[in-house]
Write a protein that holds these residues in place. Structure first.
Motif, PDB file in Angstrom:
ATOM      1  N   UNK A  55       0.846  -1.202   0.000  1.00 15.11           N
ATOM      2  CA  UNK A  55       0.000   0.000   0.000  1.00 15.11           C
ATOM      3  C   UNK A  55       0.874   1.242   0.000  1.00 15.11           C
ATOM      4  N   UNK A  56       0.423   2.293  -0.705  1.00 17.39           N
ATOM      5  CA  UNK A  56       1.152   3.556  -0.712  1.00 17.39           C
ATOM      6  C   UNK A  56       0.191   4.712  -0.970  1.00 17.39           C
ATOM      7  N   UNK A  57       0.704   5.936  -0.841  1.00 11.04           N
ATOM      8  CA  UNK A  57      -0.078   7.123  -1.145  1.00 11.04           C
ATOM      9  C   UNK A  57      -0.091   7.373  -2.649  1.00 11.04           C
ATOM     10  N   UNK A  58      -1.023   8.192  -3.076  1.00 14.87           N
ATOM     11  CA  UNK A  58      -1.081   8.600  -4.481  1.00 14.87           C
ATOM     12  C   UNK A  58       0.041   9.594  -4.760  1.00 14.87           C
ATOM     13  N   UNK A  59       0.690   9.440  -5.908  1.00 11.35           N
ATOM     14  CA  UNK A  59       1.699  10.378  -6.366  1.00 11.35           C
ATOM     15  C   UNK A  59       1.202  11.048  -7.635  1.00 11.35           C
ATOM     16  N   UNK A  60       1.014  12.352  -7.594  1.00  9.25           N
ATOM     17  CA  UNK A  60       0.471  13.161  -8.690  1.00  9.25           C
ATOM     18  C   UNK A  60      -1.000  12.861  -8.944  1.00  9.25           C
ATOM     19  N   UNK A  61      -1.321  11.616  -9.323  1.00  7.00           N
ATOM     20  CA  UNK A  61      -2.711  11.224  -9.559  1.00  7.00           C
ATOM     21  C   UNK A  61      -2.822   9.718  -9.412  1.00  7.00           C
ATOM     22  N   UNK A  62      -4.044   9.190  -9.155  1.00  3.26           N
ATOM     23  CA  UNK A  62      -4.206   7.742  -9.098  1.00  3.26           C
ATOM     24  C   UNK A  62      -3.733   7.047 -10.384  1.00  3.26           C
ATOM     25  N   UNK A  63      -4.111   7.613 -11.537  1.00  2.00           N
ATOM     26  CA  UNK A  63      -3.735   6.977 -12.799  1.00  2.00           C
ATOM     27  C   UNK A  63      -2.222   6.940 -12.978  1.00  2.00           C
ATOM     28  N   UNK A  64      -1.542   8.044 -12.617  1.00  2.00           N
ATOM     29  CA  UNK A  64      -0.089   8.080 -12.754  1.00  2.00           C
ATOM     30  C   UNK A  64       0.576   7.056 -11.839  1.00  2.00           C
ATOM     31  N   UNK A  65       0.098   6.964 -10.607  1.00  2.00           N
ATOM     32  CA  UNK A  65       0.681   6.028  -9.650  1.00  2.00           C
ATOM     33  C   UNK A  65       0.462   4.590 -10.099  1.00  2.00           C
ATOM     34  N   UNK A  66      -0.757   4.274 -10.492  1.00  2.00           N
ATOM     35  CA  UNK A  66      -1.059   2.919 -10.940  1.00  2.00           C
ATOM     36  C   UNK A  66      -0.225   2.551 -12.173  1.00  2.00           C
ATOM     37  N   UNK A  67      -0.058   3.496 -13.086  1.00  2.00           N
ATOM     38  CA  UNK A  67       0.702   3.220 -14.308  1.00  2.00           C
ATOM     39  C   UNK A  67       2.169   2.929 -13.997  1.00  2.00           C
TER      40      UNK A  67
END
Length: 389
Positions: A55-67
């Protein structure tokens, strides 16, 4: 056993309202206001059907982090063994950037897989939970027959910036719930920060210790005035967390020389080599470290060794952690020698969780870690309920 896939999903979890007991939302800092928090859940799958979670925090945006997790880190480690954690974290390298933060959730999932496969909890695999450690609290063992079992983990109650009267109410709630330490945000107005700490100290008749965290929100002279004014009132903080901006280690050292309030860098520790620099500069009384910027539990263990060798007490940071990362912190705190102060936690402040058996906060403590791996099972229905499309 080989890693076959890395997947990520973002959930948005609301905080319990301030009007409720131990509620903390909206949570106000000098950077903003939170009524809910986005968390990225990471699953690592293997060819033997064993999966692990991070688990982690979102970085910039959810989509960016997931990608970055699915399209970047995932392909780097597919086809490799989750047992080879140290090799994996050394090979995840990208020029001009630090991907430790993203690998940390994957690394935690690998620890989860290894523990499940060996039918052992992560804290045992870390090997340090029964090691003697000067000043450390987590190594007090309760003897149950012939078995040693870890103690529950005491945690610090965390509170945003509130008016004086509301701060008093929350300090009383924390004390009555069994917490020994209260950490509060600061930095919008240093004079008001002093008044709030004084009001809460008065409300609980000095029965709570306080941590004050302005998130780099003060100048050096303001930090000196805050510390000196509290000292004049007979209030000695457990520590003052990252009072001034990062990368000002000499200024932190001067601040230590001018105050008797302990200084605890946090954001400065997000770059691992800074810890040695802070030690050499005499810029820290306490270290506040975090497994996510450290690159996972392995990186956290490496940081802890540097601090313990330097004789610096340390604790673990909170980032509004749901059950997966909370479990990882409990295992790390228990299994890595040297942690001597309660970690921060906002776990009691969530309206819900995404694990099947949420933790109970009792008498200011989270339960001792148990079960194979991280000892948690993810509730897929809850994930879907709070999932961000």
């Amino acid at each position: 056993m080989e890693i076959t896939d890395v997947t990520a999903v973002t959930v948005d979890m609301p905080l319990v309202d301030l009007d409720e007991r131990l509620g903390i939302g909206p949570y106000v800092t000098n950077h903003g206001r939170l009524e809910s928090m986005e968390r990225v859940l990471v699953r690592v799958d293997t060819d033997e059907g064993v999966s692990g979670w991070g688990e982690m925090r979102v970085f910039l945006s959810p989509a960016a982090t997931e990608s970055i997790l699915e399209d970047g880190v995932g392909p780097m480690i597919q086809g490799q063994s989750p047992f080879e954690i140290e090799r994996l974290r050394r090979q995840v390298f990208v020029e001009y950037t630090n991907v430790d933060m993203f690998f940390s959730a994957v690394e935690t999932a690998c620890w989860d897989i290894v523990g499940k496969t060996l039918d052992r909890p992560v804290y045992e695999l870390l090997g340090g939970w029964t090691a003697p450690s000067q000043g450390s609290q987590q190594h007090r063992q309760a003897i149950d027959g012939d078995n040693l079992t870890p103690d529950p983990v005491p945690v610090a109650f965390c509170l945003g910036i509130l008016p004086l009267d509301e701060s008093r109410v929350k300090a009383r709630e924390a004390l009555e719930a069994g917490f020994d330490v209260l950490k509060t945000k600061a930095g919008e107005d240093w004079r008001e920060d002093v008044k709030r700490i004084s009001a809460m100290h008065d409300e609980v008749d000095g029965q709570l210790e306080f941590r004050l965290d302005p998130n780099q929100g003060w100048t050096l002279d303001q930090a000196v005035r805050v510390g000196a004014m509290l000292e004049d009132e007979g209030i000695y903080l457990q520590y003052m967390e990252q009072p001034i901006r990062v990368d000002a280690h000499r200024s932190l050292s001067r601040l230590r020389q001018r105050l008797r309030q302990p200084i605890a860098p946090n954001e400065d520790t997000y770059i691992s080599h800074n810890i040695q620099s802070l030690v050499e500069a005499g810029a820290m009384d306490v270290g506040v470290i975090d497994l996510t910027p450290a690159g996972g539990i392995s990186g956290l263990r490496q940081q802890a060794a540097v601090l313990e060798d330097a004789g610096v007490p340390f604790t673990h940071h909170c980032a509004f952690d749901l059950g997966i990362r909370t479990a990882a912190i409990l295992h790390a705190f228990t299994g890595i020698p040297g942690f001597s102060l309660p970690p921060d936690s906002t776990y009691y402040g969530w309206e819900d969780d995404i694990i099947e058996a949420p933790f109970e906060v009792s008498d200011g403590c989270l339960p001792a870690p148990r079960g194979p791996g991280l000892g948690i099972s993810v509730d897929e229905d809850a994930v879907e309920e709070y999932r961000i499309s």
